[in-house]
Write an enzyme that holds these catalytic residues in place. Sequence first.
Site, PDB file in Angstrom:
ATOM      1  N   THR A 164     -15.448  -2.725   6.393  1.00  0.00           N
ATOM      2  CA  THR A 164     -15.431  -1.293   6.705  1.00  0.00           C
ATOM      3  C   THR A 164     -16.445  -0.956   7.804  1.00  0.00           C
ATOM      4  OG1 THR A 164     -17.072  -0.904   4.995  1.00  0.00           O
ATOM      5  CG2 THR A 164     -14.752  -0.664   4.339  1.00  0.00           C
ATOM      6  N   GLY A 189      -9.390   5.121   6.743  1.00  0.00           N
ATOM      7  CA  GLY A 189      -8.072   5.645   7.161  1.00  0.00           C
ATOM      8  C   GLY A 189      -7.066   4.545   7.473  1.00  0.00           C
ATOM      9  N   ARG A 190      -7.475   3.266   7.311  1.00  0.00           N
ATOM     10  CA  ARG A 190      -6.548   2.162   7.630  1.00  0.00           C
ATOM     11  C   ARG A 190      -5.379   2.130   6.640  1.00  0.00           C
ATOM     12  NH1 ARG A 190     -10.476  -2.929   7.544  1.00  0.00           N
ATOM     13  NH2 ARG A 190     -11.303  -1.738   5.799  1.00  0.00           N
ATOM     14  N   LYS A 200     -10.582   4.818  -9.140  1.00  0.00           N
ATOM     15  CA  LYS A 200     -11.801   4.891  -9.966  1.00  0.00           C
ATOM     16  C   LYS A 200     -12.400   6.300  -9.967  1.00  0.00           C
ATOM     17  CE  LYS A 200     -13.407   1.519  -7.427  1.00  0.00           C
ATOM     18  NZ  LYS A 200     -12.195   1.121  -6.700  1.00  0.00           N
ATOM     19  N   ASN A 254     -19.096   1.639   1.836  1.00  0.00           N
ATOM     20  CA  ASN A 254     -17.761   1.016   1.992  1.00  0.00           C
ATOM     21  C   ASN A 254     -16.774   1.622   0.988  1.00  0.00           C
ATOM     22  OD1 ASN A 254     -19.227  -0.186  -0.082  1.00  0.00           O
ATOM     23  ND2 ASN A 254     -18.543  -2.260   0.332  1.00  0.00           N
ATOM     24  N   ALA A 255     -17.298   2.165  -0.100  1.00  0.00           N
ATOM     25  CA  ALA A 255     -16.459   2.776  -1.120  1.00  0.00           C
ATOM     26  C   ALA A 255     -15.986   4.155  -0.668  1.00  0.00           C
ATOM     27  CB  ALA A 255     -17.247   2.919  -2.426  1.00  0.00           C
ATOM     28  N   GLY A 256     -14.794   4.519  -1.115  1.00  0.00           N
ATOM     29  CA  GLY A 256     -14.304   5.887  -0.909  1.00  0.00           C
ATOM     30  C   GLY A 256     -13.609   6.280  -2.186  1.00  0.00           C
ATOM     31  N   HIS A 257     -14.236   7.118  -2.995  1.00  0.00           N
ATOM     32  CA  HIS A 257     -13.689   7.500  -4.299  1.00  0.00           C
ATOM     33  C   HIS A 257     -13.180   8.939  -4.217  1.00  0.00           C
ATOM     34  CE1 HIS A 257     -16.238   4.196  -6.485  1.00  0.00           C
ATOM     35  NE2 HIS A 257     -15.441   3.729  -5.554  1.00  0.00           N
ATOM     36  N   THR A 294     -16.319  -8.467  -0.584  1.00  0.00           N
ATOM     37  CA  THR A 294     -17.484  -7.674  -0.216  1.00  0.00           C
ATOM     38  C   THR A 294     -18.734  -8.466  -0.607  1.00  0.00           C
ATOM     39  OG1 THR A 294     -18.465  -5.465  -0.265  1.00  0.00           O
ATOM     40  CG2 THR A 294     -17.580  -6.298  -2.374  1.00  0.00           C
ATOM     41  N   ASP A 346      -9.707   0.681  -4.573  1.00  0.00           N
ATOM     42  CA  ASP A 346      -8.838   1.863  -4.434  1.00  0.00           C
ATOM     43  C   ASP A 346      -7.860   2.034  -5.582  1.00  0.00           C
ATOM     44  OD1 ASP A 346     -10.125   2.231  -2.014  1.00  0.00           O
ATOM     45  OD2 ASP A 346      -8.609   1.127  -0.889  1.00  0.00           O
ATOM     46  N   GLU A 347      -8.245   1.617  -6.769  1.00  0.00           N
ATOM     47  CA  GLU A 347      -7.370   1.715  -7.946  1.00  0.00           C
ATOM     48  C   GLU A 347      -7.313   3.134  -8.494  1.00  0.00           C
ATOM     49  OE1 GLU A 347      -9.934  -0.342  -7.672  1.00  0.00           O
ATOM     50  OE2 GLU A 347      -9.256  -2.425  -7.863  1.00  0.00           O
ATOM     51  N   GLN A 405     -15.373  -0.885  -5.220  1.00  0.00           N
ATOM     52  CA  GLN A 405     -14.489  -1.996  -4.823  1.00  0.00           C
ATOM     53  C   GLN A 405     -13.667  -2.452  -6.047  1.00  0.00           C
ATOM     54  OE1 GLN A 405     -18.087  -2.408  -3.497  1.00  0.00           O
ATOM     55  NE2 GLN A 405     -17.136  -0.915  -2.175  1.00  0.00           N
TER      56      GLN A 405
HETATM   57  P1  GDP Z   1     -11.001   4.547  -5.690  1.00  0.00           P
HETATM   58  O1  GDP Z   1     -11.701   3.967  -4.520  1.00  0.00           O
HETATM   59  O2  GDP Z   1     -10.709   3.524  -6.740  1.00  0.00           O
HETATM   60  O3  GDP Z   1     -11.682   5.753  -6.263  1.00  0.00           O
HETATM   61  O4  GDP Z   1      -9.559   5.032  -5.170  1.00  0.00           O
HETATM   62  P2  GDP Z   1      -9.271   5.816  -3.802  1.00  0.00           P
HETATM   63  O5  GDP Z   1      -9.753   7.208  -3.943  1.00  0.00           O
HETATM   64  O6  GDP Z   1      -9.767   5.057  -2.620  1.00  0.00           O
HETATM   65  O7  GDP Z   1      -7.711   5.707  -3.734  1.00  0.00           O
HETATM   66  C1  GDP Z   1      -6.876   6.162  -4.752  1.00  0.00           C
HETATM   67  C2  GDP Z   1      -5.927   7.201  -4.160  1.00  0.00           C
HETATM   68  O8  GDP Z   1      -4.860   7.430  -5.052  1.00  0.00           O
HETATM   69  C3  GDP Z   1      -6.561   8.546  -3.918  1.00  0.00           C
HETATM   70  O9  GDP Z   1      -5.942   9.179  -2.845  1.00  0.00           O
HETATM   71  C4  GDP Z   1      -6.263   9.291  -5.219  1.00  0.00           C
HETATM   72  O10 GDP Z   1      -6.224  10.701  -5.045  1.00  0.00           O
HETATM   73  C5  GDP Z   1      -4.888   8.776  -5.517  1.00  0.00           C
HETATM   74  N1  GDP Z   1      -4.523   8.668  -6.943  1.00  0.00           N
HETATM   75  C6  GDP Z   1      -5.295   8.356  -8.017  1.00  0.00           C
HETATM   76  N2  GDP Z   1      -4.543   8.250  -9.132  1.00  0.00           N
HETATM   77  C7  GDP Z   1      -3.269   8.502  -8.748  1.00  0.00           C
HETATM   78  C8  GDP Z   1      -2.020   8.515  -9.435  1.00  0.00           C
HETATM   79  O11 GDP Z   1      -1.922   8.256 -10.628  1.00  0.00           O
HETATM   80  N3  GDP Z   1      -0.906   8.796  -8.679  1.00  0.00           N
HETATM   81  C9  GDP Z   1      -0.971   9.076  -7.347  1.00  0.00           C
HETATM   82  N4  GDP Z   1       0.172   9.357  -6.708  1.00  0.00           N
HETATM   83  N5  GDP Z   1      -2.117   9.068  -6.683  1.00  0.00           N
HETATM   84  C10 GDP Z   1      -3.253   8.773  -7.364  1.00  0.00           C
HETATM   85  P1  IMO Z   2     -13.519   1.416  -3.213  1.00  0.00           P
HETATM   86  O1  IMO Z   2     -14.782   1.567  -4.027  1.00  0.00           O
HETATM   87  C1  IMO Z   2     -10.931  -1.145  -0.820  1.00  0.00           C
HETATM   88  C2  IMO Z   2     -12.878  -4.250   1.575  1.00  0.00           C
HETATM   89  C3  IMO Z   2     -12.824  -4.098   3.082  1.00  0.00           C
HETATM   90  C4  IMO Z   2     -12.865  -5.543   3.508  1.00  0.00           C
HETATM   91  C5  IMO Z   2     -13.818  -6.168   2.491  1.00  0.00           C
HETATM   92  C6  IMO Z   2     -15.255  -6.275   2.973  1.00  0.00           C
HETATM   93  O2  IMO Z   2     -13.113   2.654  -2.513  1.00  0.00           O
HETATM   94  O3  IMO Z   2     -12.434   0.824  -4.046  1.00  0.00           O
HETATM   95  P2  IMO Z   2     -17.229  -4.572   3.418  1.00  0.00           P
HETATM   96  O4  IMO Z   2     -17.265  -3.253   4.160  1.00  0.00           O
HETATM   97  O5  IMO Z   2     -17.594  -4.451   1.978  1.00  0.00           O
HETATM   98  O6  IMO Z   2     -17.986  -5.635   4.108  1.00  0.00           O
HETATM   99  O7  IMO Z   2     -15.688  -5.024   3.469  1.00  0.00           O
HETATM  100  O8  IMO Z   2     -13.769  -5.339   1.352  1.00  0.00           O
HETATM  101  N1  IMO Z   2     -13.451  -3.076   0.862  1.00  0.00           N
HETATM  102  C7  IMO Z   2     -12.706  -2.211   0.152  1.00  0.00           C
HETATM  103  N2  IMO Z   2     -11.359  -2.141  -0.014  1.00  0.00           N
HETATM  104  N3  IMO Z   2     -11.756  -0.269  -1.450  1.00  0.00           N
HETATM  105  C8  IMO Z   2     -13.093  -0.360  -1.325  1.00  0.00           C
HETATM  106  O9  IMO Z   2     -13.943   0.383  -2.044  1.00  0.00           O
HETATM  107  C9  IMO Z   2     -13.624  -1.338  -0.448  1.00  0.00           C
HETATM  108  N4  IMO Z   2     -14.876  -1.683  -0.060  1.00  0.00           N
HETATM  109  C10 IMO Z   2     -14.742  -2.750   0.724  1.00  0.00           C
HETATM  110  O10 IMO Z   2     -11.636  -3.461   3.488  1.00  0.00           O
HETATM  111  O11 IMO Z   2     -11.608  -6.135   3.323  1.00  0.00           O
HETATM  112 MG    MG Z   3     -11.423   3.804  -2.442  1.00  0.00          MG
END
Ligand code: GDP
Ligand code: IMO
Ligand code: MG
Length: 427
Positions: free
Chosen positions: A129, A300-301, A16, A38-41, A237, A13-14, A222
């Site tokens: 997840t 949503g956690r 990406k 498991n990913a949510g981008h 994972t 969740d950085e 991840q």
């Molecule tokens: P991913 O899994 O690495 O693609 O990241 P996620 O989408 O799960 O989570 C990142 C969250 O931070 C999302 O809600 C993005 O819209 C948000 N986001 C990304 N970059 C920034 C930023 O620089 N600032 C803020 N406030 N939110 C960001």
């Molecule tokens: P993105 O790509 C954050 C975490 C789960 C759990 C562990 C194992 O959006 O960054 P799994 O479903 O793979 O067996 O879960 O890894 N996890 C993530 N945490 N972002 C993710 O993906 C994740 N995918 C898995 O919460 O702790």
């Molecule tokens: Mg994510």
Amino acid sequence: MAVDVLLGLQWGDEGKGKIVDYLAPHYDLIARFQGGPNAGHTLNIDGKKFVLHTIPSGVFNPKCMNLIGNGVVIDPVTFKKEIEGLNAIGLNVNKTLFISRKAHLILPSHRALDAASEAQKGVSKIGSTLKGIGPAYMDKTGRNGLRIGDIEKKNFRDKYNQLLEKHLQLLKQYDYKHDIPSMEKDFFDGIECLRSFQLVDGEYFINNILSEGKNVLAEGAQGSMLDIDFGTYPFVTSSNTVTAGACIGLGISPKQIRRVFGITKAYCTRVGSGPFPTELNDETGEMMRKEGNEFGATTGRARRCGWLDLPALNYTILLNGVTDLIITKADVLKIFSHIKVCESYSVSSETTSQVPFDLCDEDCLPNYETLTGWGSEIDSMKNTSQFNDALQNFIEYIESKTGVRVSLLSTGPGREQLIALDKQLAR
Ligand code: GDP
Ligand code: IMO
Ligand code: MG
């Protein structure tokens, strides 16, 4: 011509998705190399939010092709929903999305097995997840899995039934109640949807593209601290999330890799169980969660929050050969007059800057450096000349502590909220 890799350096969740979408115009192909639903981008385009799980984050760039690589595990149900979501906004990716025949399938019974395994573990659960990731990769390495290429064969249904039978035996042993028959219609509808896409021998496909002089961006899922080998095992994972995973998950040679973009938030988050040395179980952590809207894009956690952890960051930079750092969510820290960064750990009364073998077993206490915060001015910054001293100091501090240049700074969730320190990366 070359492959650049983009991946998360923390626990996922950085940001990406946002960065891949931003960088996509520089590439001909975006290729996901591991993980699954498991990913949510998350992508924010013109004020609209999209969350992608299986589909590469290049799909909003009309000039890009997208590949789901062999290292990915695909749930046909999630895949179909994602496609329908894109169709609903008038985006048809049938001509630009390619799927490797060697990617593995997630069956409904994999999801049931994931839930059964977590239920059995009780308080020591991974915090999965529950998308069936672990069981699907177990079948892959156990040499029982079903692959995308199998759906083109006449005996697919027989193969499915054989594997299902194995899973039903296991579920019986877990004494886990399930309703797999009710999940099967959606599964087979998803299989039909997958059949309507261009299934390719991904390793030939990507290498042909490279030999035509085109550029590829490999998209990780991840983060490195969740890597099956190098993460905080067993709270990880089931795939290799590090740069080497891009070679395995796409069928490219290490020689092809050029730049490695490693993404870190300006602080840390983690969702699910497992060690997290800089976690803040206090009001400061709560403020970060609220300001950063730190809630999982897939489940949503609430995400656990804490200060940036340099020993962990340097560890993942080492594992990945990061050439460029990308810092996201710097805007979130504007609420603090001072911010902290963990420079080392105290483990058994010794100071170390290495990540211990088993973070789970160690009493690992962070030692912090305190820096001046940059305040809300960050919101209006459009280029590096507007950086105030505190922000400039923070960037230089990270560069000096990691030995890697910061190439992009993200200042908000929107597509345009990005400052390119490396002018080559400007859009
Ligand atoms: P991913 O899994 O690495 O693609 O990241 P996620 O989408 O799960 O989570 C990142 C969250 O931070 C999302 O809600 C993005 O819209 C948000 N986001 C990304 N970059 C920034 C930023 O620089 N600032 C803020 N406030 N939110 C960001
Ligand atoms: P993105 O790509 C954050 C975490 C789960 C759990 C562990 C194992 O959006 O960054 P799994 O479903 O793979 O067996 O879960 O890894 N996890 C993530 N945490 N972002 C993710 O993906 C994740 N995918 C898995 O919460 O702790
Ligand atoms: Mg994510």
